[in-house]
Design an enzyme around this catalytic site. Structure first.
Site, PDB file in Angstrom:
ATOM      1  N   ALA A  77      -6.115   3.212   1.615  1.00 57.00           N
ATOM      2  CA  ALA A  77      -6.147   1.877   2.215  1.00 57.00           C
ATOM      3  C   ALA A  77      -6.885   0.949   1.269  1.00 57.00           C
ATOM      4  CB  ALA A  77      -6.838   1.913   3.580  1.00 57.00           C
ATOM      5  N   GLU A  94      -2.518   0.467  -3.754  1.00 60.93           N
ATOM      6  CA  GLU A  94      -3.567   1.328  -3.203  1.00 60.93           C
ATOM      7  C   GLU A  94      -3.154   2.795  -3.209  1.00 60.93           C
ATOM      8  OE1 GLU A  94      -6.564   0.536  -2.512  1.00 60.93           O
ATOM      9  OE2 GLU A  94      -6.346  -1.622  -2.757  1.00 60.93           O
TER      10      GLU A  94
END
Length: 215
Positions: A77, A94
């Site tokens: 995340a 990410e």
């Protein structure tokens, strides 16, 4: 369905500005004309990824979170702190940075306001499938807590059990895992929204926060 609503704001004070978030105090007027003082944290928002392989294992990280003083098992995340960046591009970055993966199939799992009583963070959870190894983006160097993360894998079924047993506490993981399980057992992953689906709740939130410089 949830609906946008904004009570009148009589005054706003910026109490503190941090590296990621800011803390504000607002005096708001209720529908019956009561004045309330509310303090909350402004946050740029985030994306998270449930990266699922062909054996229904999920790629995860173990990351230290100082406010709760736990090392949490979490999906990859990251912040939406690049102005104008597409949400999916942020999620793809990410995934490569944190677990060294790319994916050929992306879907929207769920969206949430992570703690709406005191935090403006909006988060979109993606499902990523068709995984392959990927290098970290050019120039990326892990630092801070990220430098001490390790990568682990767990089956979707075991993660659901861990959530329901109270062994797993990351809200990103809880939302993502339970949404993935619900999608799998209800209409299947292919029925999920496309990766570029609109995110109206976040867009409305951003529109209302334009008065705060830096957010």
């Amino acid at each position: 369905m949830d609906s946008p609503e904004s009570w009148p704001v009589k005054s706003t004070d910026l109490l503190a500005r941090g590296a990621v978030s800011s803390f504000v105090d607002e005096r708001i007027l209720t529908p019956d004309q009561e004045v309330l003082d509310r303090q909350f944290t402004l946050h740029p928002g985030a994306v998270g990824i449930i990266a699922l392989d062909d054996h229904e294992r999920v790629a995860l990280v173990r990351q230290y979170r100082h406010p709760v003083q736990h090392r949490l098992i979490e999906p990859p995340a990251g912040l939406l702190d690049v102005d104008g960046e597409d949400y999916l591009i942020g999620a793809q970055r990410e995934l490569a940075e944190e677990v060294g993966l790319a994916a050929s199939d992306w879907r929207v799992l769920a969206e949430e306001f992570t703690s709406p009583g005191g935090l403006s963070e909006s988060m979109r959870m993606y499902l990523a499938r068709g995984l392959s190894e990927a290098p970290a983006p050019e120039g990326f160097v892990k630092h801070g807590e990220e430098a001490h993360m390790d990568i682990v894998w767990a089956s979707l079924d075991d993660l659901v059990s861990g959530v329901l047993a109270g062994r797993l506490h990351s809200p990103t993981l809880v939302v993502g895992v339970l949404a993935a399980w619900a999608a799998k057992t209800r209409t299947g992953f292919d029925a999920l929204r496309p990766a570029d689906a609109p995110w109206p709740a976040r867009e409305e939130l951003l529109r209302r926060q334009t008065d705060y410089s830096g957010h």
